[in-house]
Design a protein around this motif. Structure first.
Motif, PDB file in Angstrom:
ATOM      1  N   SER A  42      -8.776   6.670   7.532  1.00 20.07           N
ATOM      2  CA  SER A  42      -9.216   6.272   6.201  1.00 20.07           C
ATOM      3  C   SER A  42     -10.387   7.154   5.796  1.00 20.07           C
ATOM      4  O   SER A  42     -11.016   7.802   6.641  1.00 20.07           O
ATOM      5  CB  SER A  42      -9.608   4.797   6.192  1.00 20.07           C
ATOM      6  OG  SER A  42     -10.633   4.574   7.141  1.00 20.07           O
ATOM      7  N   LEU A  43     -10.681   7.194   4.520  1.00 12.80           N
ATOM      8  CA  LEU A  43     -11.741   8.066   4.015  1.00 12.80           C
ATOM      9  C   LEU A  43     -12.926   7.199   3.583  1.00 12.80           C
ATOM     10  O   LEU A  43     -12.786   6.340   2.714  1.00 12.80           O
ATOM     11  CB  LEU A  43     -11.226   8.880   2.835  1.00 12.80           C
ATOM     12  CG  LEU A  43     -12.179   9.920   2.258  1.00 12.80           C
ATOM     13  CD1 LEU A  43     -12.446  11.021   3.285  1.00 12.80           C
ATOM     14  CD2 LEU A  43     -11.607  10.526   0.980  1.00 12.80           C
TER      15      LEU A  43
ATOM     16  N   LEU B 134      -9.702  11.810  -6.868  1.00 18.63           N
ATOM     17  CA  LEU B 134      -8.812  11.074  -5.949  1.00 18.63           C
ATOM     18  C   LEU B 134      -8.282   9.800  -6.602  1.00 18.63           C
ATOM     19  O   LEU B 134      -7.122   9.427  -6.421  1.00 18.63           O
ATOM     20  CB  LEU B 134      -9.563  10.744  -4.657  1.00 18.63           C
ATOM     21  CG  LEU B 134      -9.929  11.950  -3.768  1.00 18.63           C
ATOM     22  CD1 LEU B 134     -10.850  11.518  -2.638  1.00 18.63           C
ATOM     23  CD2 LEU B 134      -8.670  12.605  -3.212  1.00 18.63           C
ATOM     24  N   THR B 135      -9.143   9.137  -7.373  1.00 16.42           N
ATOM     25  CA  THR B 135      -8.697   7.933  -8.083  1.00 16.42           C
ATOM     26  C   THR B 135      -7.604   8.270  -9.085  1.00 16.42           C
ATOM     27  O   THR B 135      -6.574   7.580  -9.164  1.00 16.42           O
ATOM     28  CB  THR B 135      -9.892   7.283  -8.813  1.00 16.42           C
ATOM     29  OG1 THR B 135     -10.899   6.937  -7.859  1.00 16.42           O
ATOM     30  CG2 THR B 135      -9.460   6.036  -9.561  1.00 16.42           C
TER      31      THR B 135
ATOM     32  N   THR C 276      -4.296   9.198  -7.141  1.00 14.60           N
ATOM     33  CA  THR C 276      -3.617   8.069  -6.485  1.00 14.60           C
ATOM     34  C   THR C 276      -3.046   7.084  -7.512  1.00 14.60           C
ATOM     35  O   THR C 276      -1.971   6.521  -7.314  1.00 14.60           O
ATOM     36  CB  THR C 276      -4.572   7.336  -5.529  1.00 14.60           C
ATOM     37  OG1 THR C 276      -5.772   6.973  -6.233  1.00 14.60           O
ATOM     38  CG2 THR C 276      -4.954   8.218  -4.354  1.00 14.60           C
TER      39      THR C 276
ATOM     40  N   THR D 273      -5.301   8.890   4.763  1.00 11.90           N
ATOM     41  CA  THR D 273      -4.514   8.176   3.757  1.00 11.90           C
ATOM     42  C   THR D 273      -5.468   7.517   2.766  1.00 11.90           C
ATOM     43  O   THR D 273      -6.621   7.191   3.103  1.00 11.90           O
ATOM     44  CB  THR D 273      -3.634   7.092   4.403  1.00 11.90           C
ATOM     45  OG1 THR D 273      -4.479   6.197   5.150  1.00 11.90           O
ATOM     46  CG2 THR D 273      -2.616   7.706   5.337  1.00 11.90           C
ATOM     47  N   LEU D 274      -4.973   7.333   1.569  1.00 16.02           N
ATOM     48  CA  LEU D 274      -5.822   6.742   0.525  1.00 16.02           C
ATOM     49  C   LEU D 274      -4.928   6.087  -0.518  1.00 16.02           C
ATOM     50  O   LEU D 274      -4.087   6.757  -1.130  1.00 16.02           O
ATOM     51  CB  LEU D 274      -6.672   7.841  -0.127  1.00 16.02           C
ATOM     52  CG  LEU D 274      -7.804   7.375  -1.038  1.00 16.02           C
ATOM     53  CD1 LEU D 274      -8.925   6.741  -0.212  1.00 16.02           C
ATOM     54  CD2 LEU D 274      -8.362   8.541  -1.845  1.00 16.02           C
ATOM     55  N   ASP D 275      -5.103   4.784  -0.704  1.00 17.96           N
ATOM     56  CA  ASP D 275      -4.362   4.119  -1.777  1.00 17.96           C
ATOM     57  C   ASP D 275      -5.290   3.973  -2.988  1.00 17.96           C
ATOM     58  O   ASP D 275      -6.502   4.202  -2.901  1.00 17.96           O
ATOM     59  CB  ASP D 275      -3.810   2.765  -1.308  1.00 17.96           C
ATOM     60  CG  ASP D 275      -4.905   1.818  -0.864  1.00 17.96           C
ATOM     61  OD1 ASP D 275      -6.027   1.903  -1.402  1.00 17.96           O
ATOM     62  OD2 ASP D 275      -4.649   0.985   0.030  1.00 17.96           O
TER      63      ASP D 275
ATOM     64  N   SER E  62      -8.472   1.799  -2.556  1.00 15.68           N
ATOM     65  CA  SER E  62      -9.492   2.432  -1.721  1.00 15.68           C
ATOM     66  C   SER E  62     -10.201   3.544  -2.488  1.00 15.68           C
ATOM     67  O   SER E  62     -11.417   3.737  -2.344  1.00 15.68           O
ATOM     68  CB  SER E  62      -8.853   2.996  -0.448  1.00 15.68           C
ATOM     69  OG  SER E  62      -8.233   1.977   0.294  1.00 15.68           O
ATOM     70  N   ALA E  63      -9.448   4.286  -3.287  1.00 18.82           N
ATOM     71  CA  ALA E  63     -10.057   5.362  -4.090  1.00 18.82           C
ATOM     72  C   ALA E  63     -11.017   4.779  -5.136  1.00 18.82           C
ATOM     73  O   ALA E  63     -12.116   5.317  -5.367  1.00 18.82           O
ATOM     74  CB  ALA E  63      -8.967   6.183  -4.769  1.00 18.82           C
TER      75      ALA E  63
END
Length: 434
Positions: A4-5, A338-339, A342, A379-381, A384-385
């Motif tokens: 995870s980030l 990233l937001t 995603t 990974t990033l959903d 999370s972003a």
């Protein structure tokens, strides 16, 4: 193994020597492998086709025909649209996140009761935001609108946009951070061609690999059985309630001559009658059928967020440069990118009619660090972003960086409204003339 980030990892990547955040996703048509997809068409109904070298293993490659399925510009628009949808649905607000936004509000001009006819829109426009305008905050729609009765670019905020540069992007971060992510050239502002230019830091495209092009058919069976010789149809005079008439006496005239509908008065000019089954024309350059779709081996979406591009941006506060503050400004932009990516992936890849793509795997990312180092996978959903964006913006605001919490609402100038009204009238008239 994917991890995870965290915000700390993101800050480390931004302030260190990281090269990029990258996502490569292999896609197939939703109809299954080998089913046809329809790429976007350009002038002359042509596809954007080029040869590309494709890796076929660690030491092998092959040159194959590829077709563009979604351009860099279109992908940027889709990511901005995803952010706008997250704002409109209240998803970001529920998560405690805001994104600076400038909006032009046309709502009072439709139906525009009490306003002069030339200020009344025939079709509602609603609001146009800096996430929807093609050139973002530098777009002519915003330029030709007013902020508290003053032309936007002459207002305090508008002049801050005009002063923005690579060495001082602080005001733009607070007003329109997506301009720093997706690029902007303020060429139509007060400085003309000398206006600030920001390169795209976030770039994405979708390409169809090893494309074979098909053909397009067209036909129409009229359930009324209207025959060609049932005409001719005439363009109806202004006294008629329909756009065409069979009665020559009721036709619009040019001198004494009755005007035929369209080119030759055939029923098809009014969308009646059969259309003989036919194949599309061929492209004279390639001899391929025009707009006939394509079958592909697979499609690939490549998204790259350049960290060096963000490091070139400087963010002084009150004229002072501070490394911690500038790192946090760049971290906010990275989290925002990233937001956007995603959220756009979550919305799906229905690019246009008959071009729905699907990935069998969730979106995954790689952090490209020092040259020669193995990329770090994570990974990033979307949730999370969004959480990363919330953490980073809170820290940025604590450090004194600007971040507009509520939309700045502009009012379109009278001239802009009148231009839209005239355009809508012409569009309506042209549609009726067909």
């Amino acid at each position: 193994m994917s991890e995870s980030l965290s915000l700390k990892s993101l800050i480390d990547a931004v302030q260190g020597t990281g090269a990029a955040l990258r996502s490569c996703t292999r896609l197939q048509p939703a109809g299954g492998e080998g089913t046809k997809v329809f790429p976007p068409t350009y002038e002359g109904s042509a596809y954007a086709v080029e040869k590309r070298r494709v890796c076929r293993g660690e030491s092998q490659s092959e040159i194959v025909d590829c077709v563009l399925l979604d351009s860099v510009q279109s992908q940027a628009n889709r990511m901005e649209e995803a952010l706008q949808l997250a704002i409109d649905s209240g998803r970001l607000e529920k998560s405690g996140v805001t994104i600076p936004l400038v909006e032009v509000d046309f709502t009072s001009f439709h139906p525009g009761d009490g306003k002069p006819e030339e200020m009344r829109l025939l079709d509602p426009v609603g609001t146009v935001s800096s996430l929807q305008a093609p050139h973002r905050i530098a777009d002519a729609i915003l330029r030709d609108s007013n902020c508290d009765g003053v032309p936007f670019r002459q207002s305090d905020m508008g002049m801050a946009v005009s002063r923005a540069s690579l060495r001082d992007a602080t005001a733009l971060l607070g007003l329109c951070p997506t301009a720093l992510l997706f690029g902007m050239w303020d060429s139509t502002g007060p400085k003309g061609g000398l206006g600030a230019k920001f390169e795209r830091a976030l770039v994405s495209e979708i390409v169809g690999i090893n494309a074979v092009f098909g053909l397009k058919t067209s036909s129409r069976i009229d359930p009324l059985g209207i025959q060609l010789k049932a005409g001719p149809l005439y363009k109806a005079s202004d006294d008629n309630k329909t756009s065409w008439t069979l009665a020559e006496a009721n036709a619009k005239r040019e001198g004494q001559k009755a005007l035929l509908l369209g080119k030759d008065g055939r029923p098809s000019e009014a969308n009646h009658g059969n259309i003989t089954p036919s194949l599309s024309d061929r492209d004279p350059r390639t001899n391929e059928y025009l707009a006939g779709g394509a079958t592909i081996e697979y499609a690939e979406q490549t998204t790259v967020l350049s960290l060096p591009a963000l490091r070139r941006l400087r963010f002084p506060v009150d004229g002072e440069f501070d490394a911690q503050v500038e790192t946090m400004a760049r971290t906010v932009l990275t989290a925002l990118g990233l937001t956007a990516a995603t959220l756009a992936a979550e919305n799906g890849l229905d690019l246009r009619s008959r071009c729905l793509l699907w990935s069998s795997e969730p979106l995954s990312w790689e952090l490209l660090g020092r040259p020669g180092e193995a990329p770090k996978r994570f990974t990033l959903d979307p949730d999370s972003a969004i959480a990363l964006l919330k953490e980073s913006t809170n820290e940025a605001k604590r450090l004194g960086l600007p971040w507009m919490e509520t939309p700045l609402v502009l009012v379109p100038s009278d001239e802009l409204v009148q231009l839209v009204v005239r355009s809508q009238r012409l569009a309506m008239q042209q549609g009726g003339d067909n």
